[in-house]
Design an enzyme around this catalytic site. Structure first.
Site, PDB file in Angstrom:
ATOM      1  NE  ARG A   1      -4.082  -1.980   2.114  1.00  0.00           N
ATOM      2  CZ  ARG A   1      -4.010  -3.154   2.733  1.00  0.00           C
ATOM      3  NH1 ARG A   1      -2.967  -3.428   3.499  1.00  0.00           N
ATOM      4  NH2 ARG A   1      -4.975  -4.038   2.598  1.00  0.00           N
TER       5      ARG A   1
ATOM      6  CE  LYS B   1      -1.065  13.144 -14.785  1.00  0.00           C
ATOM      7  NZ  LYS B   1      -1.433  13.486 -16.183  1.00  0.00           N
TER       8      LYS B   1
ATOM      9  CD  GLU C   1       6.366  15.893 -22.693  1.00  0.00           C
ATOM     10  OE1 GLU C   1       5.824  16.950 -22.299  1.00  0.00           O
ATOM     11  OE2 GLU C   1       5.719  14.863 -22.967  1.00  0.00           O
TER      12      GLU C   1
ATOM     13  CE  LYS D   1       5.063  16.945 -14.737  1.00  0.00           C
ATOM     14  NZ  LYS D   1       5.386  15.652 -15.357  1.00  0.00           N
TER      15      LYS D   1
ATOM     16  CD  GLU E   1      -4.381  15.134 -15.776  1.00  0.00           C
ATOM     17  OE1 GLU E   1      -4.186  15.427 -16.969  1.00  0.00           O
ATOM     18  OE2 GLU E   1      -4.184  13.998 -15.324  1.00  0.00           O
TER      19      GLU E   1
ATOM     20  NE  ARG F   1       0.108  16.576 -13.008  1.00  0.00           N
ATOM     21  CZ  ARG F   1       0.786  15.850 -12.117  1.00  0.00           C
ATOM     22  NH1 ARG F   1       0.560  16.009 -10.831  1.00  0.00           N
ATOM     23  NH2 ARG F   1       1.694  14.983 -12.509  1.00  0.00           N
TER      24      ARG F   1
ATOM     25  CG  ASN G   1      -3.266  15.832 -20.211  1.00  0.00           C
ATOM     26  OD1 ASN G   1      -2.441  14.948 -20.003  1.00  0.00           O
ATOM     27  ND2 ASN G   1      -4.262  16.087 -19.373  1.00  0.00           N
TER      28      ASN G   1
ATOM     29  CG  HIS H   1       0.730  14.273 -23.774  1.00  0.00           C
ATOM     30  ND1 HIS H   1       1.348  15.511 -23.872  1.00  0.00           N
ATOM     31  CD2 HIS H   1       1.629  13.450 -23.186  1.00  0.00           C
ATOM     32  CE1 HIS H   1       2.570  15.423 -23.366  1.00  0.00           C
ATOM     33  NE2 HIS H   1       2.769  14.196 -22.945  1.00  0.00           N
TER      34      HIS H   1
ATOM     35  CG  HIS I   1      -0.958   9.449 -25.129  1.00  0.00           C
ATOM     36  ND1 HIS I   1      -1.542   9.707 -23.915  1.00  0.00           N
ATOM     37  CD2 HIS I   1       0.378   9.626 -24.939  1.00  0.00           C
ATOM     38  CE1 HIS I   1      -0.609  10.021 -23.032  1.00  0.00           C
ATOM     39  NE2 HIS I   1       0.561   9.984 -23.635  1.00  0.00           N
TER      40      HIS I   1
ATOM     41  CG  HIS J   1       6.119   9.895 -25.033  1.00  0.00           C
ATOM     42  ND1 HIS J   1       4.761   9.681 -24.973  1.00  0.00           N
ATOM     43  CD2 HIS J   1       6.359  10.995 -24.268  1.00  0.00           C
ATOM     44  CE1 HIS J   1       4.199  10.598 -24.201  1.00  0.00           C
ATOM     45  NE2 HIS J   1       5.147  11.402 -23.766  1.00  0.00           N
TER      46      HIS J   1
END
Length: 348
Positions: free
Chosen positions: A120, A142, A184, A220, A230, A234, A238, A241, A245, A263
């Site tokens: 956990r 993330k 980025e 960032k 997010e 935030r 994206n 993306h 993606h 990427h």
């Protein structure tokens, strides 16, 4: 442009989840000065990272195991995650122990998620070794793995305890990977830092890499501090993306697919349709050409559109996309998912 050297430190201010981001050349060899390594430590890396980096970290620990996964996006999967967790369990790791990621974004995402779910949640340190991970994925918390070709759909927010950015590790990075990560940073410039964008237009990216990484992380950091999970600002991260993606799912280098796009290259292509200013779009294409990033790529647009429908931001037939009307500003538009077709240049 303000000075920044690789002796800098930034602090991610997130209350009890705050942590330092150290930017210092040679820092990897001195990780013991920045973190508690007097415990069991799983050092997670991949086969594309020079083994000396993981060994440098392991040699500083009281007890360490090096877990090496195959290089590439294909390792961001549930099967590899299970293997990492099994090795952590076999090593006898407990709740007070530590996971250290040494590698690029795939390693950071995978190791961070393993730390988030093992017992956990245990401590996690990120030591990025690529431009892409240094500039973007190493901070923010993330962590995720992919499910089939759908990226990052199984994950958790799990902040690291420390992030160590040692730019000396970039010396072993292949040139294409080095440039791939700069997409980025271009994103950060387009969204909020015109001086950073102009550096790409007129500067020397090799001579200015310290400055590029520092400014990208500053950008960032501010976004994450304002919106850790997010729900607001935030979403800006994206940018590029949603389409990127989709392109990556169809055209990306993954698993047995050895030819295609990385990427950052996919994100670079995904940003162009979201830039509303024609002049800024031309300037961005010129930057891509200057660096060697793709300005166009042949791909099946219908397949890309189909993959975009799996985007976790798509809900109730609508999706939020980030558009850039001009340099240094952005807005979030919630549009019907069918509108993605026109952004891809598809009819209807």
């Amino acid at each position: 442009m303000s000075e920044a050297t690789f002796g800098s430190k930034l602090t991610m201010n997130l209350g009890p989840r705050s942590y330092d981001i150290t930017l210092r050349r040679g820092a990897l060899q001195n990780l013991y000065q920045l973190a508690d390594l007097n415990r069991r430590v799983a050092v997670v890396t991949d086969s594309g990272v020079p083994p000396v980096y993981a060994r440098q970290v392991a040699d500083q620990c009281r007890e360490a195991v090096i877990i090496t996964v195959p290089q590439g996006e294909g390792s961001k999967c549930l099967r590899t995650l299970e293997s990492v967790l099994q090795q952590m369990l076999a090593f006898g790791m407990g709740r007070g122990d530590l996971v250290v990621a040494v590698g690029g974004g795939v390693v950071g995402d995978l190791a961070g998620f393993a730390a988030a779910v093992y017992m956990r949640g245990i401590d996690f340190i990120n030591c990025p070794t690529t431009t892409l991970s240094m500039i973007d994925s190493s901070i923010g918390g993330k962590t995720a793995v992919d499910l089939g070709d759908t990226k990052n759909v199984v994950g958790a927010f799990w902040q690291p305890r420390v992030v160590v950015v040692d730019a000396d590790t970039l010396s072993t990075l292949p040139r294409r990977h080095y440039i791939n990560g700069l997409a980025e940073a271009i994103k950060a410039g387009l969204l909020a830092d015109p001086e950073l964008f102009e550096l790409f237009e007129t500067g020397d990216v090799d001579a200015d890499i310290d400055q590029i990484i520092y400014r990208s992380l500053q950008f960032k950091k501010g976004i994450v501090e304002a919106d850790e999970t997010e729900h607001g600002a935030r979403r800006a991260l994206n940018f590029g993306h949603t389409i990127g993606h989709g392109i990556e799912a169809v055209k990306g280098i993954k698993g047995r697919r050895k030819v295609g796009l990385y990427h950052g290259e996919c994100v670079a292509l995904g940003m162009l349709p979201m830039i509303e200013s024609n002049s800024l779009r031309r300037r961005t294409r010129a930057v891509y050409r200057r660096l060697g990033l793709p300005v166009r790529a042949g791909f099946d647009k219908e397949k890309v559109y189909a993959e975009m429908l799996h985007d976790k931001k798509a809900q109730g037939g609508r999706i939020t996309v980030i558009k850039v009307p001009g340099l240094g500003c952005w807005r979030a538009d919630t549009i019907p998912v069918e509108s993605l077709r026109s952004l891809l240049g598809l009819e209807g």
